[in-house]
Write a protein that holds these residues in place. Sequence first.
Motif, mmCIF file in Angstrom:
data_model
loop_
_atom_site.group_PDB
_atom_site.id
_atom_site.type_symbol
_atom_site.label_atom_id
_atom_site.label_comp_id
_atom_site.label_asym_id
_atom_site.label_seq_id
_atom_site.Cartn_x
_atom_site.Cartn_y
_atom_site.Cartn_z
ATOM 1 N N ARG A 137 -11.084 0.567 -7.141
ATOM 2 C CA ARG A 137 -11.327 1.907 -6.596
ATOM 3 C C ARG A 137 -10.652 2.922 -7.520
ATOM 4 N N ARG B 82 -4.240 -3.160 0.801
ATOM 5 C CA ARG B 82 -5.345 -2.294 1.230
ATOM 6 C C ARG B 82 -4.908 -0.832 1.251
ATOM 7 N N ALA B 83 -3.697 -0.582 1.710
ATOM 8 C CA ALA B 83 -3.188 0.788 1.742
ATOM 9 C C ALA B 83 -3.068 1.351 0.329
ATOM 10 N N ASP C 168 -6.431 2.251 -0.927
ATOM 11 C CA ASP C 168 -6.948 3.437 -0.240
ATOM 12 C C ASP C 168 -6.263 4.717 -0.688
#
Length: 215
Positions: free
Chosen positions: A83, A202-203, A206
């Motif tokens: 990402r 995951r944090a 993100d």
Amino acid sequence: MATIEAADIADITNLLKRERFHRDTAQWDSCRAAFHPNAPLTYINVAWYEGDVKDFLRRSAKVHQGKVNIIHSSFDPVEIRVRGHRATSEAFCQVTSSLTIGDIDYELASHMRLATRLEKSLDSNQWYILSLEAIYVRDRLVSTFPGSSAASQLTMTQEVQAYPKSYRHLAFVMLNRGLKPRPDLPHEDDQESVRRVLDRNRAFLDGAEEEIVKG
């Protein structure tokens, strides 16, 4: 965009595999190059060590036996998520090593999941490892000559039995080598500890602040 992400995944896969190979073969400078240049931003959490990459490599070099012994095999990063300039990876891995106890040769095999966070440099367009955390699955300690009656003489002390089953044989070997693993490492028999590692990753992906790297 898909082509760019595929190229990133290929670069990350190659980077992670090289880092494990360089660590196993005591190529410390090459291993260091896989991690973020700013050591205080890095975080490693494995059975025998918790801290940044600089001290990890220093201590690894200190205990290295001068020959290949510990081998990270069956290492295949498969769950790579990208990402922007951040990425995470998960991989199953088997770590084997040999040792001799009471004139009997043994092999330790430890199965684990390795969770990694990575960051891409905007200047060099190169990926770097920020964190590496092990989640322990199971292990075994076997004689390299099956049927040896002396192998059955090994006994687990209460200190060893206090460790989680997921890495109890690993703890036995490490204690035999003068190391003292922590009893609270993430492992599959404690799913809450597994979730904490994966939730942090995951944090991070993100867009959480950089301090999330050290959990």
